[in-house]
Scaffold this motif. Structure first.
Motif, short mmCIF file in Angstrom:
data_model
loop_
_atom_site.label_atom_id
_atom_site.label_comp_id
_atom_site.label_asym_id
_atom_site.label_seq_id
_atom_site.Cartn_x
_atom_site.Cartn_y
_atom_site.Cartn_z
N GLY A 168 0.83 -1.20 0.00
CA GLY A 168 0.00 0.00 0.00
C GLY A 168 0.86 1.25 0.00
N ALA A 169 2.03 1.15 0.65
CA ALA A 169 2.85 2.34 0.84
C ALA A 169 3.94 2.50 -0.22
N LYS A 170 4.22 1.46 -0.95
CA LYS A 170 5.41 1.50 -1.76
C LYS A 170 5.23 0.77 -3.09
N LYS A 171 5.71 1.36 -4.14
CA LYS A 171 5.73 0.66 -5.42
C LYS A 171 7.14 0.75 -5.97
N GLU A 172 7.81 -0.37 -5.98
CA GLU A 172 9.19 -0.40 -6.45
C GLU A 172 9.33 -1.47 -7.50
N TYR A 173 8.70 -1.26 -8.62
CA TYR A 173 8.93 -2.21 -9.69
C TYR A 173 8.43 -1.63 -11.00
N GLY A 174 8.90 -2.21 -12.08
CA GLY A 174 8.49 -1.74 -13.39
C GLY A 174 8.29 -2.90 -14.33
N ALA A 175 8.21 -2.58 -15.59
CA ALA A 175 7.89 -3.60 -16.59
C ALA A 175 8.98 -4.67 -16.66
N LEU A 176 10.17 -4.31 -16.22
CA LEU A 176 11.27 -5.27 -16.36
C LEU A 176 11.46 -6.14 -15.12
N THR A 177 10.65 -5.91 -14.12
CA THR A 177 10.77 -6.69 -12.90
C THR A 177 10.36 -8.14 -13.18
N ASP A 178 11.18 -9.06 -12.71
CA ASP A 178 10.84 -10.47 -12.92
C ASP A 178 9.84 -10.97 -11.88
N ILE A 179 10.10 -10.54 -10.64
CA ILE A 179 9.29 -11.05 -9.53
C ILE A 179 8.73 -9.87 -8.74
N VAL A 180 7.44 -9.78 -8.63
CA VAL A 180 6.83 -8.73 -7.81
C VAL A 180 6.33 -9.35 -6.53
N ILE A 181 6.79 -8.79 -5.41
CA ILE A 181 6.32 -9.29 -4.13
C ILE A 181 5.48 -8.21 -3.49
N GLY A 182 4.35 -8.56 -2.95
CA GLY A 182 3.51 -7.50 -2.39
C GLY A 182 2.46 -8.00 -1.44
N THR A 183 1.70 -7.04 -0.95
CA THR A 183 0.55 -7.35 -0.11
C THR A 183 -0.66 -7.44 -1.03
N HIS A 184 -1.85 -7.38 -0.42
CA HIS A 184 -3.05 -7.45 -1.26
C HIS A 184 -3.17 -6.25 -2.20
N ALA A 185 -2.30 -5.25 -1.98
CA ALA A 185 -2.27 -4.12 -2.92
C ALA A 185 -2.03 -4.62 -4.34
N LEU A 186 -1.35 -5.76 -4.43
CA LEU A 186 -1.12 -6.40 -5.73
C LEU A 186 -2.43 -6.61 -6.48
N LEU A 187 -3.44 -6.96 -5.71
CA LEU A 187 -4.72 -7.28 -6.33
C LEU A 187 -5.30 -6.07 -7.04
N HIS A 188 -5.04 -4.91 -6.47
CA HIS A 188 -5.62 -3.71 -7.07
C HIS A 188 -4.81 -3.23 -8.25
N ARG A 189 -3.48 -3.35 -8.12
CA ARG A 189 -2.62 -2.88 -9.20
C ARG A 189 -2.64 -3.83 -10.38
N GLU A 190 -2.55 -5.10 -10.04
CA GLU A 190 -2.41 -6.10 -11.10
C GLU A 190 -3.78 -6.65 -11.43
#
Ligand code: ADP
Ligand code: MG
Length: 722
Positions: A361-383
């Protein structure tokens, strides 16, 4: 009975919001919601946890001290007062029948004086003691004998006679009130269609729905209650089985990107680790690797007790996916855990040059070239579209709330754009690829249970702990031994070790306020929790360990703050971390060897086990100290935690203490709550499986069983089990 016209007539009544019922006041709604009761249907399917058997009525003259009795009489006198010293409210009454008179006394139940008046006829049931005014019933259950209730339901035995249902309660709602409400409305089920086909009932000798509902709420005998319970257990297990059979069929029809099982890569990975993998970990990686190499989506649960090393298995799977040119999403239930996984993945995958991003929720540190995205349920909203990923990993999957789990499933289903909304899920030719799916949990589910609940879900078990582990020494510390425990902690810290101190869970005493204002309550609960942490922190820093480095952690802190504190603890710049239950899951700091839990009896078994799992993660001897609340009450639960070596053993003990049906708390298991009771009966498990296969074979789309199809669709809507 399965006439669709009737169903349509019935459905609106059963699905009526509970708030629309005349006997339900606004004030009670939040409490009902906590029990999961939002519609009339929910209410009628809120089943008793157990039954209490009240003794048969007898004349007052034949009552003696020390006995549990039921009497009926007229209230001669009733009044209340407040005790000067303790401020307790006491209600006293005298009740007479033709044979004699008896006193009754209640503590802190002021409302009784409104309810019971002089001249009321009541039935009371409770224990008799010898009081200052003679024989006295202490805190008896009561029931007005000529009440609306009787007229409304035509039933004479309700709260104090014969078998009485005791429901799982919550603040503000008593079993008594639930019994009353359920009795008032049980008639609404009279022609509700039975999801179980006639043939199924006949084959297994089960009672039909409406009579089973009556029997479970208002049984005449224990036998009829048991038969009704068995019916509902059967139904729930059957639904779960059918769900997983169909899910399996659906997944079989879908495609996923193949991730080649690159054995040399896995070998390289294994060698690069600072420790030797357990055989169980190797087996799990092997199973996952094989699954992902197929062009069908994997759907696998990785299950292992706390500390069994699930993360590294997930990292291996992620590495395979990335090397195959794909992307990976990994979701964790808390921010602290997401950050920890981010750090772990970054370090163990460093030799393999994977780019690892973080999304909370507080941080987004990744882009199109990221291989692995680790996150909280915020992932559900972004992705929004998980079809972008080759592999989706969910850690501590049981920790996700119902809505989050639903969102996850929805996302997972996003690939199915042409989904047929009618609930017929078998789609053969979607061009969209699904990700492989790996979920992880420490919930101790025995294999038979997993099979019964998940049907044909693939399961990898980590049934082995890493070699270097020593058994955690667990002690219940009596108040007199507190100083000794502190001295012990000091000695450990001086040897470079670290300790967690968990503050007790807060239960606010003001129940009415709780119900009135849920949100406000949440806030004040949090505030109270913060206060205990601060108090404990103050006590430790000023009185007990003024010379040690102590930090605190609680739910009110900003993510950044929490992160900084965890970071300092991880890098050993802090000796003792005082915390609320925010560190319950997943946190992995191998140098911490002491877990001290204040107010330990306020936590559930599974939670205590999770806390304990925060230590014992390295090769050093670790300790868990359980401090019961001041009155020194040491529950069987604490002894169970102290004596059980692992989650499985603990679940067994929990079962023995609390009775089945409640191992993990029904909430966590959603619909599986009842099924858990059935799973201990292998014959029942077999019967249910066979029945599910039979029914699906006869009518794959279930069109021959419309009521069952409807029930299944409703369950699938709320079901998170994947
Ligand atoms: P959990 O199964 O509870 O998620 P983790 O994956 O967090 O457990 O692992 C717990 C700790 O054990 C971590 O510090 C991890 O590095 C370590 N670990 C994992 N596998 C092994 C192993 N085979 N030998 C030694 N330590 C291990
Ligand atoms: Mg973990």
């Amino acid at each position: 009975m399965n006439n669709p016209a009737q169903k349509q007539m019935r459905a609106p009544i059963l699905d009526a919001p509970i708030a629309s019922l005349p006997k339900v006041s606004r004030a009670i709604l939040p409490a009902l919601k906590r029990l999961g009761i939002e519609t009339l249907r929910d209410l009628l399917f809120h089943f008793p946890a157990r039954y209490e058997e009240f003794p048969a009525e007898r004349p007052i003259a034949r009552v003696a001290a020390g006995e549990s009795v039921t009497i009926k009489g007229v209230i001669q006198r009733i009044s209340g007062f407040r005790t000067p010293r303790k401020g307790m409210h006491i209600t006293e009454a005298a009740i007479a029948d033709a044979s004699g008179m008896i006193q009754a006394v209640w503590f802190n139940q002021r409302f009784l004086e409104q309810n019971l008046k002089e001249g009321s006829i009541v039935r009371l049931s409770g224990k008799v003691v010898r009081g200052t005014r003679g024989l006295t019933l202490q805190n008896p259950s009561h029931e007005k004998v000529t009440s609306d209730l009787r007229q409304a339901t035509g039933s004479s035995d309700t709260h104090t006679e014969g078998l009485v249902a005791i429901y799982p309660e919550t603040y503000g709602i008593t079993s008594r009130w639930l019994r009353f409400l359920i009795r008032t409305y049980i008639g609404a089920t009279s022609d509700m269609p039975d999801p179980l086909p006639q043939e199924t009932l006949a084959r297994h000798g089960l009672p039909p729905l409406t009579s089973a509902l009556r029997a479970i709420h208002t049984p005449d005998t224990r036998e009829s209650a048991l038969r009704a319970e068995k019916r509902f257990i059967f139904e729930e297990m059957l639904l779960l089985q059918m769900h997983s059979l169909r899910e399996r069929a659906r997944l079989k029809a879908r495609r996923a990107r193949e991730i080649p099982f690159d054995v040399p890569l896995v070998k390289e990975f294994v060698i690069s680790l600072p420790f030797r993998l357990t055989d169980a970990q190797r087996r799990a990686i092997w199973e996952i690797g094989h699954d992902m190499a197929k062009d069908q989506p994997m759907n696998r649960l990785l299950e292992g007790d706390v500390g069994s090393g699930k993360t590294v298995v997930a990292a291996a799977a992620a590495l395979l996916a990335v090397r195959a040119g794909g992307r990976v999403a990994c979701m964790a239930p808390t921010e602290i855990l997401a950050r920890q996984h981010h750090a772990t993945f970054t370090s163990i995958l460093a030799p393999f040059h994977a780019t690892i991003g973080l999304l909370t929720g507080a941080k987004k540190e990744y882009g199109a070239l990221t291989d692995i995205v680790i996150g909280t349920h915020a992932l559900l909203h972004r992705e929004k579209d998980f079809a972008d990923f080759n592999l989706v990993i969910v850690d501590e999957q049981h920790r996700f709330g119902v809505s989050q789990r639903a969102a996850l499933t929805r996302n997972k289903e996003l690939g199915i754009r042409n989904n047929d909304k009618s609930g017929h899920p078998i789609i053969h030719n979607s061009q969209f690829l699904l990700p492989h799916f790996l979920s992880m949990t420490a919930t101790p589910i025995p294999r038979t249970l997993a099979l019964a609940v998940y049907g044909d879900l693939d399961l990898s078990l980590l049934d082995e702990m890493p070699q270097n582990r020593k058994e955690i020494i667990t002690r219940i510390v009596s108040p007199g031994k507190r100083r000794e425990a502190y001295a012990f902690i000091r000695a450990e810290v001086s040897r470079g070790r670290q300790a967690f101190v968990i503050c007790p869970r807060i239960e606010t005493p003001n129940q009415e306020a709780r119900i009135k204002n849920q949100e406000g309550q949440q806030k004040s609960l949090l505030a109270a929790e913060v206060k205990t942490v601060m108090d404990e922190y103050k006590k430790l820093t000023t009185e007990i360990f003024p010379d040690l480095r102590i930090a605190m952690l609680h739910g009110r802190m900003k993510a950044k703050e929490k992160d900084a504190i965890m970071q300092k603890f991880r890098s050993r710049d802090t000796d003792i971390l005082v915390s609320t239950s925010v560190i319950e899951v997943g946190v992995d700091i191998p140098n911490a060897t002491i877990m001290m839990i204040e107010g330990a009896d306020r936590f559930g078994l599974a939670q205590l086990h999770q806390f304990r799992g925060r230590v014992g993660r390295g090769s050093d001897q670790s300790y868990c100290f359980l401090f019961p609340t001041e009155d020194g009450a040491v529950s069987r639960r604490l002894h169970a935690v102290a004596n059980a070596k692992n989650g499985f053993e603990l679940a067994e003990k929990d079962l023995a203490i609390r009775g089945p049906g409640d191992i993990f708390g029904t909430r966590q298991w959603g619909e599986a709550g009842l099924a858990i009771r059935g799973v201990r009966d292998p014959k029942l498990v077999r019967d249910v499986r066979q029945e599910a296969v039979e029914l699906v074979k006869k009518s794959p789309d279930l069109s021959a069983y419309p009521a069952l199809a409807e029930r299944l669709a409703r369950m699938e809507k709320t079901l998170h089990l994947e």
